[in-house]
Design a protein around this motif. Structure first.
Motif, mmCIF file in Angstrom:
data_model
loop_
_atom_site.group_PDB
_atom_site.id
_atom_site.type_symbol
_atom_site.label_atom_id
_atom_site.label_comp_id
_atom_site.label_asym_id
_atom_site.label_seq_id
_atom_site.Cartn_x
_atom_site.Cartn_y
_atom_site.Cartn_z
ATOM 1 N N LYS A 149 0.593 3.219 8.665
ATOM 2 C CA LYS A 149 0.254 1.829 8.356
ATOM 3 C C LYS A 149 -0.544 1.799 7.056
ATOM 4 C CE LYS A 149 2.053 0.786 12.307
ATOM 5 N NZ LYS A 149 3.390 0.158 12.374
ATOM 6 N N TYR A 150 -0.552 0.637 6.405
ATOM 7 C CA TYR A 150 -1.293 0.498 5.151
ATOM 8 C C TYR A 150 -2.368 -0.561 5.313
ATOM 9 C CZ TYR A 150 2.132 3.498 3.037
ATOM 10 O OH TYR A 150 2.910 4.591 2.741
ATOM 11 N N VAL A 151 -3.595 -0.189 4.960
ATOM 12 C CA VAL A 151 -4.752 -1.060 5.156
ATOM 13 C C VAL A 151 -5.426 -1.311 3.819
ATOM 14 C CG1 VAL A 151 -6.966 -1.288 6.331
ATOM 15 C CG2 VAL A 151 -5.083 -0.119 7.473
ATOM 16 N N ASP A 152 -5.823 -2.534 3.595
ATOM 17 C CA ASP A 152 -6.528 -2.895 2.364
ATOM 18 C C ASP A 152 -7.688 -1.935 2.111
ATOM 19 O OD1 ASP A 152 -7.317 -5.019 0.232
ATOM 20 O OD2 ASP A 152 -9.137 -4.727 1.436
ATOM 21 N N ALA A 153 -7.834 -1.476 0.861
ATOM 22 C CA ALA A 153 -8.821 -0.442 0.526
ATOM 23 C C ALA A 153 -10.245 -0.875 0.878
ATOM 24 C CB ALA A 153 -8.725 -0.084 -0.951
ATOM 25 N N GLU A 154 -10.592 -2.122 0.550
ATOM 26 C CA GLU A 154 -11.942 -2.609 0.843
ATOM 27 C C GLU A 154 -12.210 -2.590 2.345
ATOM 28 O OE1 GLU A 154 -14.407 -3.241 -0.969
ATOM 29 O OE2 GLU A 154 -13.837 -4.022 -2.936
ATOM 30 N N TYR A 155 -11.229 -3.050 3.116
ATOM 31 C CA TYR A 155 -11.393 -3.084 4.569
ATOM 32 C C TYR A 155 -11.492 -1.662 5.129
ATOM 33 C CZ TYR A 155 -10.583 -3.873 9.496
ATOM 34 O OH TYR A 155 -10.717 -3.877 10.854
ATOM 35 N N PHE A 156 -10.651 -0.764 4.617
ATOM 36 C CA PHE A 156 -10.664 0.625 5.081
ATOM 37 C C PHE A 156 -12.033 1.260 4.855
ATOM 38 C CE2 PHE A 156 -10.292 5.160 4.095
ATOM 39 C CZ PHE A 156 -9.656 5.628 5.230
ATOM 40 N N THR A 162 -14.768 -0.326 7.067
ATOM 41 C CA THR A 162 -14.628 0.081 8.472
ATOM 42 C C THR A 162 -15.126 1.506 8.684
ATOM 43 O OG1 THR A 162 -12.699 -1.368 8.757
ATOM 44 C CG2 THR A 162 -12.992 0.402 10.365
ATOM 45 N N CYS A 163 -14.722 2.420 7.805
ATOM 46 C CA CYS A 163 -15.154 3.820 7.934
ATOM 47 C C CYS A 163 -16.667 3.954 7.782
ATOM 48 C CB CYS A 163 -14.437 4.689 6.903
ATOM 49 S SG CYS A 163 -12.679 4.928 7.247
ATOM 50 N N ASN A 164 -17.252 3.180 6.887
ATOM 51 C CA ASN A 164 -18.706 3.222 6.704
ATOM 52 C C ASN A 164 -19.429 2.651 7.917
ATOM 53 O OD1 ASN A 164 -18.971 4.473 4.159
ATOM 54 N ND2 ASN A 164 -18.484 2.565 3.101
ATOM 55 N N LYS A 214 -9.398 4.210 16.244
ATOM 56 C CA LYS A 214 -9.451 3.101 17.202
ATOM 57 C C LYS A 214 -9.649 1.772 16.475
ATOM 58 C CE LYS A 214 -13.134 2.607 19.718
ATOM 59 N NZ LYS A 214 -14.169 2.856 20.753
ATOM 60 N N ARG A 215 -10.529 1.767 15.483
ATOM 61 C CA ARG A 215 -10.832 0.521 14.767
ATOM 62 C C ARG A 215 -9.709 0.100 13.810
ATOM 63 N NH1 ARG A 215 -17.217 -0.017 13.285
ATOM 64 N NH2 ARG A 215 -18.072 0.831 15.219
ATOM 65 N N LEU A 216 -9.069 1.071 13.176
ATOM 66 C CA LEU A 216 -8.077 0.749 12.150
ATOM 67 C C LEU A 216 -6.654 0.614 12.681
ATOM 68 C CD1 LEU A 216 -9.411 3.152 9.384
ATOM 69 C CD2 LEU A 216 -9.343 0.661 9.211
ATOM 70 N N LEU A 217 -6.365 1.286 13.793
ATOM 71 C CA LEU A 217 -4.987 1.315 14.274
ATOM 72 C C LEU A 217 -4.769 0.582 15.588
ATOM 73 C CD1 LEU A 217 -4.290 5.031 13.349
ATOM 74 C CD2 LEU A 217 -3.380 3.020 12.199
ATOM 75 N N CYS A 218 -5.822 -0.036 16.108
ATOM 76 C CA CYS A 218 -5.681 -0.807 17.348
ATOM 77 C C CYS A 218 -4.848 -2.057 17.080
ATOM 78 C CB CYS A 218 -7.058 -1.202 17.895
ATOM 79 S SG CYS A 218 -6.978 -2.165 19.418
ATOM 80 N N LYS A 219 -3.792 -2.272 17.852
ATOM 81 C CA LYS A 219 -2.869 -3.388 17.620
ATOM 82 C C LYS A 219 -3.515 -4.750 17.854
ATOM 83 C CE LYS A 219 1.299 -0.765 18.705
ATOM 84 N NZ LYS A 219 2.488 -0.659 19.598
ATOM 85 N N ASN A 220 -4.579 -4.758 18.642
ATOM 86 C CA ASN A 220 -5.212 -6.042 18.963
ATOM 87 C C ASN A 220 -6.207 -6.502 17.905
ATOM 88 O OD1 ASN A 220 -3.834 -6.221 21.416
ATOM 89 N ND2 ASN A 220 -5.355 -4.937 22.440
ATOM 90 N N LYS A 221 -6.466 -5.621 16.913
ATOM 91 C CA LYS A 221 -7.422 -5.962 15.869
ATOM 92 C C LYS A 221 -6.715 -6.758 14.775
ATOM 93 C CE LYS A 221 -11.255 -3.895 17.256
ATOM 94 N NZ LYS A 221 -12.541 -4.568 17.383
ATOM 95 N N LYS A 222 -6.822 -8.072 14.811
ATOM 96 C CA LYS A 222 -6.122 -8.906 13.830
ATOM 97 C C LYS A 222 -6.651 -8.690 12.416
ATOM 98 C CE LYS A 222 -4.978 -12.595 17.091
ATOM 99 N NZ LYS A 222 -5.099 -14.038 17.369
ATOM 100 N N GLU A 223 -7.947 -8.418 12.295
ATOM 101 C CA GLU A 223 -8.514 -8.291 10.969
ATOM 102 C C GLU A 223 -7.974 -7.078 10.217
ATOM 103 O OE1 GLU A 223 -10.116 -8.219 13.780
ATOM 104 O OE2 GLU A 223 -11.797 -6.836 13.860
ATOM 105 N N ALA A 224 -7.476 -6.065 10.940
ATOM 106 C CA ALA A 224 -6.930 -4.892 10.238
ATOM 107 C C ALA A 224 -5.618 -5.264 9.566
ATOM 108 C CB ALA A 224 -6.698 -3.744 11.219
#
Length: 460
Positions: free
Chosen positions: A396-403, A406-408, A444-454
């Motif tokens: 999957k591809y996630v916006d750099a700022e969001y990635f 989230t990691c921080n 869990k935070r970045l690849l969870c299908k229920n997380k709309k913000e990701a």
């Protein structure tokens, strides 16, 4: 004195050891790792951990590592005994003792700076390296490895891969043909990275299997392996990376370089490819640019018609923004995808380095969309592993700022749970466990299908 007590005393003697080498521990100094030809101070002494750390090559060393490098010892017992001799420590059960106490070797100074090292023009390097490739065909074993293990096409192999000729007589034959076919003289070739002139014989040579090499901390340099042509943004072969046939862990890949000849009294010429970026531009490319680490990852990505920049080591990204700008002048590029190993989510050192690169690109090329490739590590550590195992749709591809945010946040959450002081005192094994938890939390935070913000997009 028992061995454990002696070991503790020796470990605590690191500041004294550095001082006796003439090193000011309050400032950065040249890296002492023999595999890193440091030309501007990049190593420092970490008082809290009582270790030396290089911010360029990433090596982390205690006093036993330094002694092993300085005196080329081959085992810990040998290094330990030498350390006892250096500091005059008498260990109870030790039988053999030196006749006289050895002296601590001074630190090396006065190396030529990288910026001052002369290097042949790109067109010269290109002609030399492509001619070498023509004269150095791959073996059947090489072809099998590249096609079956790495999934490369015969066209790609024919373009950029060769067998490194390393035996003395074979090198002489190749050099004679090289001079004849390129038309270059020894005085031109000696500045092509990998080549130099032996002052004792006056002959042109290049690093092979019996050439003295300071850079590897041994008497002989072993460059037998598969040669990989590294190309710049204009398609010129400006460097050769070698996948050695045999090497210790972490040393499988090396540069075809003659940097060891630059400051040697025995050689004339010598040069280095530096931190060369590797660019693959496929025919009829898509409008996205991918950035990864390592040629074989970029090969798999480029096979899907993506333009790829590969950095050889995560810390070797500086200057990548200028390459991107030049590529945009030649091709339509709408977005950038950062495709580094999945464990970037649990490895803070790699995460911080790549985050610095991402922020630099954002700052200097503000109109470019940047996204991180994200997948669960169980599907493969590298993007090539993930694709070759049939898990491309898992990426999957996630916006750099969001990635990065989230990691921080995940790191801060775990740091609060463990405590800052506890984290700082963690041993290597504990940090590995911490990294595993951090990886799981970010997945869990970045690849969870229920997380709309990701809102990760489907893989390209």
């Amino acid at each position: 004195m028992d061995r454990d007590t002696a070991k503790e005393i020796i470990l605590a003697s690191l500041p004294n050891y550095l001082a006796q080498k003439g090193i000011n521990i309050s400032r950065k100094f040249l890296c002492m790792n023999p595999d890193h030809q440091d030309h501007s101070p990049s190593m420092c002494y970490d008082r809290r951990r009582n270790r030396c750390h290089c911010f360029s090559c990433g090596c982390d060393a205690d006093i036993f590592n330094l002694i092993q490098w300085d005196y080329n010892t081959t085992s810990f017992p040998e290094t330990f005994n030498l350390a006892c001799d250096l500091f005059g420590i008498d260990v109870d059960e030790r039988k053999e003792k030196p006749k006289e106490r050895p002296k601590i070797k001074p630190a090396k100074h006065g190396r030529t700076r990288i910026s001052e090292i002369k290097k042949a023009e790109p067109e010269v390097c290109d002609k030399v390296y492509t001619t070498m490739q023509m004269l150095s065909p791959l073996t059947a074993t090489d072809m099998k490895y590249l096609t079956e293990k790495r999934g490369l096409s015969k066209e790609r192999i024919k373009k950029d891969y060769m067998r490194m000729v390393t035996a003395p007589e074979d090198r002489k034959k190749l050099i004679r043909k090289l001079i004849k076919l390129t038309g270059y003289t020894k005085d031109t070739l000696k500045y092509v990275p990998g080549f130099f002139i032996d002052k004792n014989t006056g002959a042109l040579d290049y690093s092979g299997d019996n050439v003295p090499s300071i850079s590897h901390g041994t008497n002989w340099c072993n460059n037998a392996g598969i040669g990989i042509l590294i190309r710049n943004v204009d398609g010129q072969a400006v460097a050769i990376q070698i996948r050695r046939d045999t090497a210790s862990k972490g040393n499988r890949y090396c540069w075809f370089t003659s940097i060891f000849a630059v400051d040697s009294v025995d050689y004339d010429g010598g040069s280095t490819p530096g931190a060369a970026k590797d660019i693959i531009i496929p025919e009829n490319p898509q409008t996205c640019l991918c950035i990864t680490e390592g040629r074989f990852k970029s090969e798999i990505i480029a096979a899907n018609r993506n333009i790829v920049i590969s950095i050889q080591g995560v810390s070797a990204w500086k200057g990548i923004d200028e390459i991107i700008k030049k590529l945009r002048e030649q091709h339509e590029i709408k977005s950038i995808f950062l495709m580094f190993d999945s464990d970037i989510m649990g490895n803070r050192q790699v995460f911080n380095t790549i985050s610095d690169m991402a922020r630099t690109i954002m700052e200097r090329i503000p109109d470019m969309k940047i996204k991180f490739a994200v997948w669960k590590i169980k599907y493969g550590k590298g993007i090539d592993d993930c694709i070759l195992s049939g898990n491309l749709t898992r990426v999957k591809y996630v916006d750099a700022e969001y990635f990065m945010e989230t990691c921080n946040n995940s790191f801060d959450m775990l740091l609060k749970k463990y405590g800052v002081k506890s984290f700082q005192k963690m041993k290597s094994e504990d940090r590995k466990i911490f990294g595993k938890y951090l990886q799981e939390e970010n997945e869990k935070r970045l690849l969870c299908k229920n997380k709309k913000e990701a809102n990760p997009e489907e893989a390209a």
